[in-house]
Design an enzyme around this catalytic site. Structure first.
Site, mmCIF file in Angstrom:
data_model
loop_
_atom_site.group_PDB
_atom_site.id
_atom_site.type_symbol
_atom_site.label_atom_id
_atom_site.label_comp_id
_atom_site.label_asym_id
_atom_site.label_seq_id
_atom_site.Cartn_x
_atom_site.Cartn_y
_atom_site.Cartn_z
ATOM 1 C CG PHE A 148 -17.108 19.182 -31.373
ATOM 2 C CD1 PHE A 148 -16.988 19.719 -32.651
ATOM 3 C CD2 PHE A 148 -16.221 19.628 -30.401
ATOM 4 C CE1 PHE A 148 -16.025 20.678 -32.941
ATOM 5 C CE2 PHE A 148 -15.252 20.572 -30.686
ATOM 6 C CZ PHE A 148 -15.152 21.094 -31.963
ATOM 7 C CB CYS A 192 -6.997 15.769 -33.015
ATOM 8 S SG CYS A 192 -7.078 14.310 -34.035
ATOM 9 C CD GLU A 224 -6.485 20.948 -29.168
ATOM 10 O OE1 GLU A 224 -7.113 20.780 -28.117
ATOM 11 O OE2 GLU A 224 -6.385 20.080 -30.050
HETATM 12 P P1 NAD Z 1 -14.163 17.433 -24.892
HETATM 13 O O1 NAD Z 1 -13.010 16.908 -24.111
HETATM 14 O O2 NAD Z 1 -14.820 18.671 -24.439
HETATM 15 O O3 NAD Z 1 -15.335 16.339 -24.970
HETATM 16 C C1 NAD Z 1 -15.090 15.017 -25.376
HETATM 17 C C2 NAD Z 1 -16.097 14.091 -24.701
HETATM 18 O O4 NAD Z 1 -15.902 14.156 -23.279
HETATM 19 C C3 NAD Z 1 -17.547 14.456 -24.966
HETATM 20 O O5 NAD Z 1 -18.271 13.273 -25.177
HETATM 21 C C4 NAD Z 1 -17.982 15.158 -23.684
HETATM 22 O O6 NAD Z 1 -19.341 14.954 -23.375
HETATM 23 C C5 NAD Z 1 -17.107 14.542 -22.622
HETATM 24 N N1 NAD Z 1 -16.731 15.486 -21.555
HETATM 25 C C6 NAD Z 1 -16.552 16.832 -21.689
HETATM 26 N N2 NAD Z 1 -16.175 17.366 -20.508
HETATM 27 C C7 NAD Z 1 -16.108 16.357 -19.624
HETATM 28 C C8 NAD Z 1 -15.767 16.278 -18.238
HETATM 29 N N3 NAD Z 1 -15.425 17.351 -17.546
HETATM 30 N N4 NAD Z 1 -15.807 15.072 -17.644
HETATM 31 C C9 NAD Z 1 -16.155 13.966 -18.334
HETATM 32 N N5 NAD Z 1 -16.489 13.990 -19.644
HETATM 33 C C10 NAD Z 1 -16.464 15.161 -20.292
HETATM 34 O O7 NAD Z 1 -13.663 17.571 -26.412
HETATM 35 P P2 NAD Z 1 -14.425 18.224 -27.636
HETATM 36 O O8 NAD Z 1 -14.460 19.701 -27.472
HETATM 37 O O9 NAD Z 1 -15.696 17.509 -27.909
HETATM 38 O O10 NAD Z 1 -13.425 17.851 -28.822
HETATM 39 C C11 NAD Z 1 -12.301 18.612 -29.167
HETATM 40 C C12 NAD Z 1 -11.049 18.060 -28.548
HETATM 41 O O11 NAD Z 1 -10.861 16.704 -28.952
HETATM 42 C C13 NAD Z 1 -9.779 18.774 -29.016
HETATM 43 O O12 NAD Z 1 -8.959 18.980 -27.898
HETATM 44 C C14 NAD Z 1 -9.150 17.808 -29.995
HETATM 45 O O13 NAD Z 1 -7.750 17.930 -30.135
HETATM 46 C C15 NAD Z 1 -9.510 16.509 -29.376
HETATM 47 N N6 NAD Z 1 -9.433 15.426 -30.338
HETATM 48 C C16 NAD Z 1 -8.375 14.593 -30.237
HETATM 49 C C17 NAD Z 1 -8.228 13.576 -31.145
HETATM 50 C C18 NAD Z 1 -7.060 12.653 -31.079
HETATM 51 O O14 NAD Z 1 -7.054 11.686 -31.802
HETATM 52 N N7 NAD Z 1 -6.076 12.875 -30.241
HETATM 53 C C19 NAD Z 1 -9.181 13.402 -32.168
HETATM 54 C C20 NAD Z 1 -10.270 14.264 -32.218
HETATM 55 C C21 NAD Z 1 -10.386 15.288 -31.295
#
Ligand code: NAD
Length: 496
Positions: free
Chosen positions: A149, A281, A382
């Site tokens: 998101f 991130c 985190e």
């Molecule tokens: P999230 O892991 O909850 O969701 C990411 C995606 O995965 C979404 O599209 C969601 O629908 C899907 N998803 C969620 N739960 C799932 C499951 N159990 N099984 C399969 N798919 C699932 O992450 P978020 O809350 O949207 O984003 C924040 C996180 O993203 C933070 O941990 C942040 O550090 C990370 N992030 C990392 C980077 C990087 O480059 N390393 C960049 C941006 C964000």
């Protein structure tokens, strides 16, 4: 109340699914829309569209692909303000920050415009007598991206411009919390002349992700999100034979050496810890005070953090906005409770932050903990909010050990005026992206983005030359012509 559907085969496609997921306005706390949780029929249409589109698009010349990307770049520039408004209204981040994030994504489109050059192969004449050899990179097939998101335009744009430039079709499954921007990005690509089906958007939650993981026609998955999901996707999708790059969470340390310019370090920390309410991130979530600078560092951060304007994105003076959901706000506030119980010193408390007129918004104010140690939960995990932990150590060596022992390895930074120390740090830290007197060292599009350890599963970072490698298969051909073939079969391995 609006409803977000899918974008399949060059148009918005209404689903028959009755299952919708809620989209909140983080600034007011109100429900503002819904997004479809796609069903099997949507998925079938999606796969049909993406596989058909791949057949033609993969044979299109790289130069023509590049021209469409160039038109896309112009359209994104023209629509920058609209895209930023869509992002801010669903994410809550300030408008300037949203614009900046689209511009960083746009840099990947600019990079991808160079695809004729980027796909140039290698050729060797006379690898054996009268035998030539060459290597080319060919598109991998239907590729998919699953995104978080926090950067609804930039993170998808790390992926799809390069995949599509390489000749693949691309399926985007954006975050269900702020999905509107993806539809706009897809519409603009169609307007630029991209053939139908080359870029499709399918909405939903885990239900849709699991279909992507298991479908045999999808050859690669690019994931960015939290570490538990990154790990799950990497493990599952590789078991289905897919190529996977899976980027996870982070806990980024910024080291402040006693010889650092303290004012610059504090400014760097303030922006990197509290910008976008810490939902980045590459946010700095740990400041490591080295030697005797701890008291002054904490005092200055505290003073500046109190001057930050926490406000809705519509206020152009805002420094940071709300968190994404009520659930996430509660999670971040709970971490502050935990930090207090663990014995960290709470210098600035962002809990119970109320903004007049926006009392139900998901705001948490800037929060500062001092005397945090490596065994505390608030240090190990985190938090993904505006919560900065200060850890005090006596020496640079202790600081380096903290960085290297941490489970995450996304980004880090050191503030110092000592070239030897900074060189030692960049050489010996076990982290993917490193800054020297730069607080958030996010690489440009022509370099590659990715962490180490629990911040990245897989062998490829995003964009730059790593992106080209990820979205293509390498093929090497060895050739000779009939006149140079000696008669009779050969039974020993050819040598020179
Ligand atoms: P999230 O892991 O909850 O969701 C990411 C995606 O995965 C979404 O599209 C969601 O629908 C899907 N998803 C969620 N739960 C799932 C499951 N159990 N099984 C399969 N798919 C699932 O992450 P978020 O809350 O949207 O984003 C924040 C996180 O993203 C933070 O941990 C942040 O550090 C990370 N992030 C990392 C980077 C990087 O480059 N390393 C960049 C941006 C964000």
């Amino acid at each position: 109340m609006y409803k977000i559907q899918n974008y399949i085969n060059g148009k918005i496609l209404e689903s028959e699914s009755k299952d919708f997921l809620k989209i909140f306005n983080p600034t007011t706390g109100e429900l503002q829309g819904e997004v479809v949780n796609s069903n099997d029929k949507d998925f079938e249409l999606l796969i049909k569209s993406s596989t058909n589109a791949f057949n033609d698009w993969s044979n299109e010349t790289p130069l023509r692909r590049s021209r469409i990307l160039a038109k896309y770049k112009n359209l994104i520039e023209k629509n920058l303000n609209d895209l930023a408004k869509i992002i801010s209204s669903e994410h809550g981040k300030t408008l300037e920050d949203a614009k900046g994030s689209v511009t960083r994504g746009l840099e990947v489109v600019e990079f991808a415009c160079g695809i004729p050059h980027l796909l140039k192969g290698e050729f060797s004449q006379n690898v054996g007598r009268n035998i030539d050899s060459w290597s080319v990179r060919q598109p991998i097939g239907v590729s998919a991206g699953i995104t978080p998101f926090n950067f609804p335009a930039m993170v998808p744009m790390w992926m799809f411009p390069i995949s599509i430039a390489c000749g693949n079709s691309f399926i985007l499954k954006p975050s269900e919390k702020d999905p509107s921007c993806s539809i706009k990005l897809a519409e603009l690509f169609s307007e630029a002349g991209l053939p139908d089906g080359v870029f499709n958007v399918i909405n939903g939650n885990k239900n849709v992700v699991d279909k992507i993981i298991a479908h045999e026609d999808i050859k690669s998955i690019s994931f960015v999100g939290s570490t538990p999901v990154a790990k799950y996707i990497y493990k599952e999708a590789t078991s289905f034979g897919k190529r996977v790059q899976s980027l996870g969470g982070a806990k980024n340390h910024l080291l402040v050496m006693p010889d650092a310019n303290l004012e610059q370090a504090v400014d760097g920390i303030i922006g990197a810890a509290y910008g976008s309410a810490g939902e980045r991130c590459m946010a700095v979530s740990v400041a490591v005070a080295i030697g005797n600078i701890g008291d002054k560092l904490v005092e200055d951060i505290n003073r500046k953090a109190q001057t930050l304007k926490v406000a809705p994105w519509t206020d152009d003076q805002a420094n940071m906005g709300p968190l994404i959901t009520l659930e996430h706000k509660k999670k971040v506030e709970n971490y502050i409770n935990i930090g207090e119980k663990e014995g960290a010193k709470l210098i600035l408390d962002g809990r119970n932050f109320k903004l007049q007129g926006y009392e139900k918004g998901f705001f948490v104010g800037p929060t500062l903990f001092d005397n945090v140690n490596k065994d505390m939960q608030i240090y190990k995990e985190e938090i993904f909010g505006p919560v900065l932990c200060v850890v005090r150590v006596d020496t640079y060596e202790e600081a380096l050990k903290l960085v290297n022992d941490h489970a995450f390895g996304n980004g880090t930074s050191i503030y110092t005026s000592d070239g030897d120390v900074s060189r030692h740090f960049t050489t010996h830290c076990k982290i993917g992206m490193v800054g020297i007197n730069v607080p958030i060292p996010v690489p440009m599009a022509f370099h590659s983005f990715g962490g180490w350890k629990q911040s990245l599963y897989g062998d490829h970072s995003m964009h730059g030359s790593e992106g080209i490698r990820f979205y293509t298969n390498l093929k090497t051909t060895t050739s000779r012509w009939p006149n140079s073939i000696s008669k009779g079969p050969e039974f020993k391995i050819p040598t020179n």
